[in-house]
Design a protein around this motif. Structure first.
Motif, PDB file in Angstrom:
ATOM      1  N   GLU A   7      35.748  42.365  58.728  1.00  0.00           N
ATOM      2  CA  GLU A   7      35.526  41.128  57.970  1.00  0.00           C
ATOM      3  C   GLU A   7      36.808  40.754  57.229  1.00  0.00           C
ATOM      4  O   GLU A   7      36.862  40.781  56.008  1.00  0.00           O
ATOM      5  CB  GLU A   7      34.376  41.299  56.979  1.00  0.00           C
ATOM      6  N   ARG A   8      37.808  40.398  57.989  1.00  0.00           N
ATOM      7  CA  ARG A   8      39.080  40.018  57.366  1.00  0.00           C
ATOM      8  C   ARG A   8      38.886  38.798  56.478  1.00  0.00           C
ATOM      9  O   ARG A   8      38.139  37.891  56.814  1.00  0.00           O
ATOM     10  CB  ARG A   8      40.115  39.718  58.433  1.00  0.00           C
ATOM     11  N   LEU A  35      33.268  37.807  48.329  1.00  0.00           N
ATOM     12  CA  LEU A  35      34.284  36.838  47.955  1.00  0.00           C
ATOM     13  C   LEU A  35      35.200  36.594  49.144  1.00  0.00           C
ATOM     14  O   LEU A  35      35.647  37.538  49.796  1.00  0.00           O
ATOM     15  CB  LEU A  35      35.098  37.364  46.772  1.00  0.00           C
ATOM     16  N   TYR A  36      35.454  35.342  49.415  1.00  0.00           N
ATOM     17  CA  TYR A  36      36.314  34.969  50.526  1.00  0.00           C
ATOM     18  C   TYR A  36      37.727  34.778  50.001  1.00  0.00           C
ATOM     19  O   TYR A  36      37.938  34.085  49.008  1.00  0.00           O
ATOM     20  CB  TYR A  36      35.780  33.717  51.215  1.00  0.00           C
ATOM     21  N   VAL A  37      38.681  35.407  50.646  1.00  0.00           N
ATOM     22  CA  VAL A  37      40.067  35.387  50.214  1.00  0.00           C
ATOM     23  C   VAL A  37      40.850  34.475  51.153  1.00  0.00           C
ATOM     24  O   VAL A  37      41.159  34.854  52.281  1.00  0.00           O
ATOM     25  CB  VAL A  37      40.670  36.811  50.238  1.00  0.00           C
ATOM     26  N   PRO A  38      41.165  33.275  50.698  1.00  0.00           N
ATOM     27  CA  PRO A  38      41.921  32.363  51.553  1.00  0.00           C
ATOM     28  C   PRO A  38      43.383  32.779  51.600  1.00  0.00           C
ATOM     29  O   PRO A  38      43.888  33.439  50.694  1.00  0.00           O
ATOM     30  CB  PRO A  38      41.757  31.015  50.846  1.00  0.00           C
ATOM     31  N   ALA A  46      44.432  35.464  43.584  1.00  0.00           N
ATOM     32  CA  ALA A  46      43.839  36.398  42.619  1.00  0.00           C
ATOM     33  C   ALA A  46      43.206  35.649  41.452  1.00  0.00           C
ATOM     34  O   ALA A  46      42.087  35.970  41.024  1.00  0.00           O
ATOM     35  CB  ALA A  46      44.894  37.378  42.121  1.00  0.00           C
ATOM     36  N   ASN A  47      43.888  34.644  40.930  1.00  0.00           N
ATOM     37  CA  ASN A  47      43.327  33.843  39.834  1.00  0.00           C
ATOM     38  C   ASN A  47      42.045  33.132  40.265  1.00  0.00           C
ATOM     39  O   ASN A  47      41.089  33.054  39.495  1.00  0.00           O
ATOM     40  CB  ASN A  47      44.357  32.834  39.325  1.00  0.00           C
ATOM     41  N   ASP A  48      42.021  32.614  41.487  1.00  0.00           N
ATOM     42  CA  ASP A  48      40.821  31.932  41.988  1.00  0.00           C
ATOM     43  C   ASP A  48      39.651  32.896  42.105  1.00  0.00           C
ATOM     44  O   ASP A  48      38.515  32.552  41.779  1.00  0.00           O
ATOM     45  CB  ASP A  48      41.098  31.272  43.337  1.00  0.00           C
ATOM     46  N   ILE A  49      39.904  34.112  42.582  1.00  0.00           N
ATOM     47  CA  ILE A  49      38.838  35.114  42.716  1.00  0.00           C
ATOM     48  C   ILE A  49      38.294  35.501  41.343  1.00  0.00           C
ATOM     49  O   ILE A  49      37.080  35.558  41.144  1.00  0.00           O
ATOM     50  CB  ILE A  49      39.346  36.341  43.489  1.00  0.00           C
TER      51      ILE A  49
END
Length: 86
Positions: A7-8, A35-38, A46-49
């Motif tokens: 699940e990249r 959490l999806y990491v764009p 990191a701030n968005d997460i």
């Protein structure tokens, strides 16, 4: 927290409420946020997460993933109908 090789771009964050299970008889449930990491600048991502985790109640019903039906009811949550009893 875990990142799964199949699940990249996703991070699974597990957390307990009201606290991690122990030998005591207190009820607990587990929540899991996916959490999806764009792609992008790491500091921005990191701030968005962190913002995503902080801007909403982490005890969302759709994240209820573990514990027991009895504990969930005692803590004010509904046990997911498709979830087997642990």
């Amino acid at each position: 927290m875990e990142a799964r090789p199949n699940e990249r771009g996703c991070i699974h964050v597990a957390y307990y409420y009201p606290r991690r299970p122990s030998a005591g008889a207190e009820p607990w449930v587990q929540f899991v946020a996916v959490l999806y990491v764009p792609p992008g600048d790491l500091a921005t991502v990191a701030n968005d997460i962190v913002r995503e985790l902080c801007d909403s109640d982490p005890r969302r019903q759709d994240r209820l993933a573990g514990g027991s039906q009895e504990a969930a009811q005692q803590l004010g949550f509904q046990w997911p109908p498709n979830r087997t009893q642990n």
